[in-house]
Design a protein around this motif. Structure first.
Motif, mmCIF file in Angstrom:
data_model
loop_
_atom_site.group_PDB
_atom_site.id
_atom_site.type_symbol
_atom_site.label_atom_id
_atom_site.label_comp_id
_atom_site.label_asym_id
_atom_site.label_seq_id
_atom_site.Cartn_x
_atom_site.Cartn_y
_atom_site.Cartn_z
ATOM 1 N N PHE A 19 31.067 35.110 36.737
ATOM 2 C CA PHE A 19 30.713 34.574 38.060
ATOM 3 C C PHE A 19 29.448 35.246 38.587
ATOM 4 N N ARG A 20 28.445 35.288 37.735
ATOM 5 C CA ARG A 20 27.156 35.860 38.128
ATOM 6 C C ARG A 20 26.021 34.915 37.721
ATOM 7 N N THR A 21 24.899 35.115 38.385
ATOM 8 C CA THR A 21 23.714 34.297 38.100
ATOM 9 C C THR A 21 22.636 35.169 37.478
ATOM 10 N N THR A 27 36.680 41.031 36.667
ATOM 11 C CA THR A 27 37.153 42.303 36.106
ATOM 12 C C THR A 27 37.581 42.131 34.650
ATOM 13 N N VAL A 28 38.315 41.053 34.389
ATOM 14 C CA VAL A 28 38.744 40.779 33.020
ATOM 15 C C VAL A 28 37.532 40.624 32.103
ATOM 16 N N TRP A 29 36.516 39.928 32.595
ATOM 17 C CA TRP A 29 35.310 39.736 31.783
ATOM 18 C C TRP A 29 34.596 41.056 31.514
ATOM 19 N N LYS A 44 23.359 30.315 35.353
ATOM 20 C CA LYS A 44 24.631 31.022 35.485
ATOM 21 C C LYS A 44 24.973 31.719 34.180
ATOM 22 N N GLU A 45 25.458 32.919 34.323
ATOM 23 C CA GLU A 45 25.871 33.688 33.149
ATOM 24 C C GLU A 45 27.091 33.013 32.530
#
Length: 1187
Positions: free
Chosen positions: A946-948, A902-904, A954-955
């Motif tokens: 935290f995504r690919t 969320t912060v990102w 990985k992002e």
């Protein structure tokens, strides 16, 4: 009234001869021969007697060699017939028909005695009898005439010699019912063996001397007889003498004084009406006898007598003013124990003047206050009138404060009142008055500065004063009123309903003691109305408000139009009418309120403190009318009165700060263009207010006392952003959120450039900075209220000198902004090594402002983030971290992952996009985060998607893209960079405390191994020491911090969210507090690693100030600091510590330089290196602050 006085001074003894006062007549030759025969025969017979009595074996041949030594020892009960104060008393002895010996002029003591110890040796063939006089001399310098006769007699020598060698008393006829006497001693000697035996011819007779002596005699006769004819004779003779002593004549001063005295005596007895001439004569005589003239003191006294007598009849204040000034000069010239001193210091002398000055109306002018100070100096410690004189001076100084608002006057008033109270113990008749007056001044200071300890002390004093005024006491209504007013103020401060209830009860009792016709009824009505109005403001019971308005009107009907307190009741009524208008919307109420305020303003001078309240109620009235009728003119008038009130310098800072705050709220609420000015005014006033506080703790308490204002820094920045002024947004954010640090750091500002431009001024500035800092530190430990007041006054005195030096520096070319709130161009220096991102969390908008290395700031809107969202996010992080600490190291931290995503997405990604695309910032560049308000509790540096990606990669997260650091303020970063100019050979100390002692936390079992690990990793080129266990005390840790440039600290850390300056590291004995660290100035310090809990967590009350341990170390001189956001698990922290130092000192092992600016990069590398060993929340806990 008649004052009977005598006095004398103490000249050097001398021998002189003067003419006999009687007229010398010519004697026929035949008669002369006869007289000589008789005289020789009498001398022969006298010497025969002497020979028989003392020396029966003496032969005639030796008789002619005999002498009589006469010693004049002393005198007592010496009163002057005319009651005039003499300069001194002397004794004269006839030597023969033409010669007279005169003793030294002796000082008349307070017991009306004189000590002469003067001697004359007479030939045995001199006068057949002892002829002696006691005379009063009115001059010490040059006598005119023989002086006033106190007593005279003749005594045969044989009677004198009967006393042998023993002293004996010689009594004279009574003067005013008391017999004066002198003590003599007579001795027969064989030779004239001293210089006093030399006899001189009498002075040549002259007319003015004869007339003067006749004048003395006539004046003495007038005093006895009270016949005006004798008075007129004395005046005639003294006037004749004055006529013959023109300007320049050596005896003119004496002639002026003699004539003035006889006229004054007639005035005292109502036989002379003109006192002005007398006063002028004395004044002219004084002018001829300036300072250091022997007769100057007596001339001063003479003039005071005329002035005090004229004042006693005419009651002209200027006479008693001048008399006080004269006594101030005279008293130090009057020797203790002398008659002049006893008269001068007596009830008819200076005490009369003191009493009369104390009865004068309170006057706040500088001249009147100077007079009061003079009068106080006339009352040394122990003088019975000193308490009252202190109280009167305190009242005058407080009145000047009421007119002009100088806090120094108020502090002085409090100090004077405290001394007056201390001199009046329990049971003293005036103690209740002095208690009340001290409480009045404390209440004024509370209203001016907002220190609640003054309010509490005032209430305690009012309670004590009321206890001394039981039922039936004439002053009970005043004490009831005073206590009621203080309780109303405490109710407004703390909201305790019991205070306002009791206040109203006290006022009702006071009103019963002030029935119609009582002179204080109008005041009590006003005070009761004010209490009812305050209760209405909290309870909204309309009956209270209506009753208050009625009571205000009744009070005004009783007040005269010229009553100086009338404007206060007018303003109170205006306020109540505004409140009722808001409730009922009756136009006549608000119209009357505006008219009343305008009437009040018209009656007050431009600098009168009461104008502040007139402006305040006018803006309330205009704003109330605007909210109903929406006339833009009313809104503009309201804002203008906000401006006038907040800038009215004679009012105290707290009231003006609150007014400026209300101005910001009203301007924001109604969209008025003065909002930015309102914010700037608020920060200026708050800065000035905090600068009056001498310690960091008291400054923070003063700032926290203003409820609801802690969001103003971000609200101001938001306002500037919404107005499109990004540079000003940066300036306001910095000014508002860094006040605690900037006020403390202004005494440590580097002055290298100033030393080059003006070394002397730089030295003066640095010395004054040290004095102010020392005064601040010493005042923090004072518990006694009176001593604390004196310390505060001294602190302000030094601060004014320091401010004067700063003003002088600003006059120099290139130093015009010295220590002023920094402009954007100054703040941009913080971004020299990479952009600084200010995150603004306001109730009006949330956004970021990026300060680039050059050029204008960039605005990054955060449209999906509101203040409430950030507050919720902060709370969720706190719960997730607590939950994660209970999980095993391999268990996924799903809650944290969601929050960091969320912060990102909502905060950091929009910022990163601007960095990448607008600023084209290269990857792995340095960036600094400067969060505000709710942002300070969110781990922004750990933002992670935290995504690919579709390709399986990985992002990247924020720390994959940039080397991320924090800074409390931009100024802190600028200051750290400036201090990097001076570097010395590094020295490294490790401080560890794993066994803090009972009640200070659990044992930290890995501390010693952590210190050993760090020791192994520190380059051998650096000097390295270590303290731990019993050596790791508060004093030991402070010494280590001061003596080393690099520090690693492993122990318990405790953040105090309510009082952040008490946040501390736990040592073996005492805690090492943030305040301890801030008081040290360690300009050569470079790096600190705080391996402890909660070292970078801010303050709940003033979150924008970022007051925490890591910031404190940065303030004291450490340029680069590793801190923690929450609790550290010491069992896994060692992994991060090891990885950090391995990266930090990579290359330094082989002789490379230890560089503290690598800390952000080393921490970034360390958290990547330990991903498999350390859980997420423990990797996130460490943050880098500084360069």
């Amino acid at each position: 009234m008649e004052i009977h006085v005598q006095r004398g001074l103490n000249p050097q003894p001398h021998l002189s001869l003067s003419r006999t006062p009687s007229t010398v007549r010519l004697i026929p030759p035949t008669l002369c021969l006869l007289l000589l025969l008789i005289l020789n025969l009498s001398q022969f017979l006298m010497l025969r007697v002497v020979r028989c009595l003392f020396h029966p074996t003496i032969t005639r041949s030796s008789l002619e060699e005999r002498y009589i030594r006469l010693e004049v020892i002393s005198g007592k009960d010496l009163r002057v017939p005319s009651w005039r104060i003499p300069a001194g008393i002397y004794v004269s002895v006839d030597v023969d028909l033409r010669r007279r010996w005169k003793s030294a002029i002796g000082v008349l003591s307070s017991d009306k005695s004189v000590a002469w110890a003067d001697t004359i040796t007479l030939p045995s063939h001199s006068s057949p009898a002892l002829s002696v006089e006691i005379r009063a001399s009115y001059e010490l310098d040059r006598m005119l005439g023989g002086g006033e006769v106190i007593g005279e007699l003749q005594m045969p020598w044989d009677e004198v010699l009967d006393h042998g060698d023993e002293p004996f008393d010689l009594s004279f006829p009574a003067v005013h019912g008391v017999q004066p006497s002198i003590t003599l001693k007579v001795t027969i000697v064989h030779a004239c063996d001293d210089e006093n035996c030399a006899l001189f011819d009498s002075l040549v007779d002259c007319e003015i001397a004869r007339e003067t002596d006749v004048g003395y005699a006539r004046l003495a006769k007038y005093v006895r007889s009270r016949r005006v004819s004798d008075l007129n004779d004395a005046v005639k003779h003294f006037q004749l003498v004055l006529n013959q002593c023109p300007v320049g004549h050596p005896d003119r001063a004496t002639a002026l004084t003699n004539l003035a005295w006889v006229l004054l005596k007639g005035y005292i007895r109502n036989d002379v009406e003109d006192i002005d001439t007398t006063t002028s004569l004395f004044r002219d005589a004084l002018a001829l006898r300036p300072q250091h003239h022997p007769d100057h003191p007596l001339s001063l006294y003479n003039l005071t007598e005329a002035l005090t007598w004229r004042h006693s009849r005419t009651r002209t204040a200027r006479d008693v003013h001048e008399a006080a000034q004269l006594y101030h000069e005279l008293l130090p010239l009057c020797t203790e124990g002398t008659y002049l001193r006893s008269i001068t210091a007596g009830k008819n002398g200076v005490d009369y003047v003191i009493d009369e000055c104390s009865d004068l109306p309170t006057d706040a002018s500088d001249e009147a206050i100077h007079l009061r100070r003079v009068v106080l100096e006339l009352c040394p410690v122990g003088h019975p009138l000193r308490p009252r004189t202190l109280d009167e001076l305190a009242g005058a100084v407080k009145a000047r404060f009421d007119q002009h608002g100088s806090i120094d006057d108020l502090d002085t008033s409090i100090q004077l009142c405290r001394e007056a109270v201390s001199l009046c113990p329990e049971g003293h008749a005036d103690r209740d008055t002095y208690l009340n007056n001290l409480a009045h001044s404390l209440m004024s200071r509370f209203k001016h500065q907002g220190n609640t300890s003054d309010l509490d002390e005032a209430i305690s004093l009012y309670e004590a004063a009321l206890h001394m005024c039981p039922i039936g006491h004439e002053s009970r209504d005043c004490s009831l009123d005073n206590l009621g007013g203080a309780l109303v103020d405490r109710f407004n401060e703390r909201g305790d309903i019991d205070d306002i209830t009791r206040a109203i009860s006290l006022y009702h009792e006071a009103l019963t003691l002030c029935p119609p016709g009582h002179p204080r009824r109008d005041t009590t009505l006003n005070n009761l109305a004010l209490a009812l109005q305050n209760r209405y403001d909290k309870s909204q019971v309309s009956e209270d408000l209506n009753e208050a308005i009625d009571q205000y009107r009744d009070s005004l009907r009783l007040k005269r139009l010229d009553n100086p307190e009338r404007h206060k009741t007018l303003l109170n009524l205006s306020s109540a009418l505004c409140s009722r208008f808001t409730q009922t919307q009756k136009t006549e109420d608000v119209e009357e309120a505006i008219t009343i305020c305008q009437e009040s303003l018209a009656a007050l001078s431009s600098l009168h403190p009461g104008r502040f309240f007139s402006y305040g109620w006018l803006q309330e009235a205009y704003l109330s009318r605007y909210q109903i009728f929406h006339d833009p003119a009313d809104l503009s008038l309201a804002m203008e009165n906000f401006r006038l009130a907040s800038r009215h310098s004679t009012q105290g800072f707290p009231e003006r700060i609150i007014d400026a705050f209300n101005w910001t709220v009203a301007a924001e609420q109604h969209g008025h263009g003065s909002a930015l000015e309102a914010y700037s005014t608020f920060f200026e006033l708050l800065d000035a207010h905090l600068a009056t506080r001498s310690s960091a703790t008291s400054r923070r308490e003063a700032a926290a006392a203003f409820n609801g204002v802690r969001s103003l820094p971000v609200d101001a920045a938001s306002c500037a952003i919404r107005n499109g002024n990004l540079r000003h947004a940066v300036e306001l954010a910095e000014q508002g959120r860094g006040q605690q640090w900037s006020l403390a750091s202004r005494l440590r500002t580097p002055v290298e450039d100033l030393e080059s431009a003006n070394p002397a001024l730089a030295h003066s500035y640095l010395e004054l900075s040290k004095l102010v800092s020392n005064a601040a530190q010493s005042s923090a430990t004072i518990s006694d209220r009176a001593a604390a007041d004196r310390a505060a006054t001294e602190y302000r005195r030094l601060t004014r000198q320091w401010e004067a030096a700063v003003a002088e520096i600003r006059d120099l070319p290139a130093f015009s902004r010295f220590l002023l709130p920094p402009l954007y161009a100054d703040l941009q220096a913080a971004a020299r090594q990479g952009p600084v991102i200010i995150l603004v969390a306001s109730q009006y908008s949330c956004s970021a402002v990026i300060v680039p290395t050059s050029g204008d700031p960039h605005h990054v809107p955060l449209p999906s983030v509101a203040l409430a969202d950030l507050t919720n996010l902060k709370d969720r992080f706190a719960r997730a971290i607590r939950h994660a600490s209970a999980l095993g190291p391999k268990v996924p931290r799903n809650d944290l992952i969601i929050l960091l995503r969320t912060v990102w997405d909502e905060i950091m990604l929009p910022i990163v996009n601007v960095l990448r695309h607008d600023l084209t910032l290269k990857y792995y560049s340095r960036i600094w985060l400067c969060p505000t308000a709710a942002f300070t509790s969110i781990p922004l540096h750990a933002a992670h998607p935290f995504r690919t990606n579709p390709d399986g990669s990985k992002e990247p997260c924020l720390e994959d893209l940039y080397m991320c650091s924090y800074t409390p303020t931009l100024s802190a970063l600028v200051r750290s960079r400036q201090m990097m100019k001076k570097r010395i050979i590094p020295s490294f100390v490790t401080i560890g405390q794993g066994q803090p002692g009972a009640g200070k936390g659990k044992a930290l079992l890995t501390v010693d191994s952590e210190l050993e690990l760090v020791h192994k990793l520190v380059p051998a080129t650096a000097k390295h020491t270590s303290i731990s266990g019993d050596a790791a005390t508060r004093a030991g840790a402070l010494e280590a911090l001061e003596q080393n440039t690099w520090v690693h600290l492993a122990c318990h850390g405790k953040q105090d969210p309510k009082q952040p300056y008490n946040s501390h590291f736990v040592m073996r004995d005492e805690n090492l507090t943030l305040l301890d660290i801030m008081e040290r100035d360690i300009p050569h310090a470079e790096f600190a690693f705080l391996s402890a809990c909660h070292t970078a967590v801010g303050d709940e009350e003033t979150p924008d100030e970022v007051i925490h341990l890591a910031a404190g170390l940065q303030f004291s001189g450490f340029k680069s600091v590793i801190g923690t956001l929450w609790q550290v698990d010491d069992s896994v922290a060692k992994h991060i510590v090891k990885a950090f130092y391995e990266n930090m000192f990579r290359g330094s092992k082989d002789g490379g330089v230890m560089d503290c600016t690598k800390a952000a990069w080393a921490l970034n590398r360390a958290t990547h290196a330990v991903k498999t060993k350390v859980p997420l929340e423990q990797r996130m806990v460490f943050v880098h602050i500084g360069v």
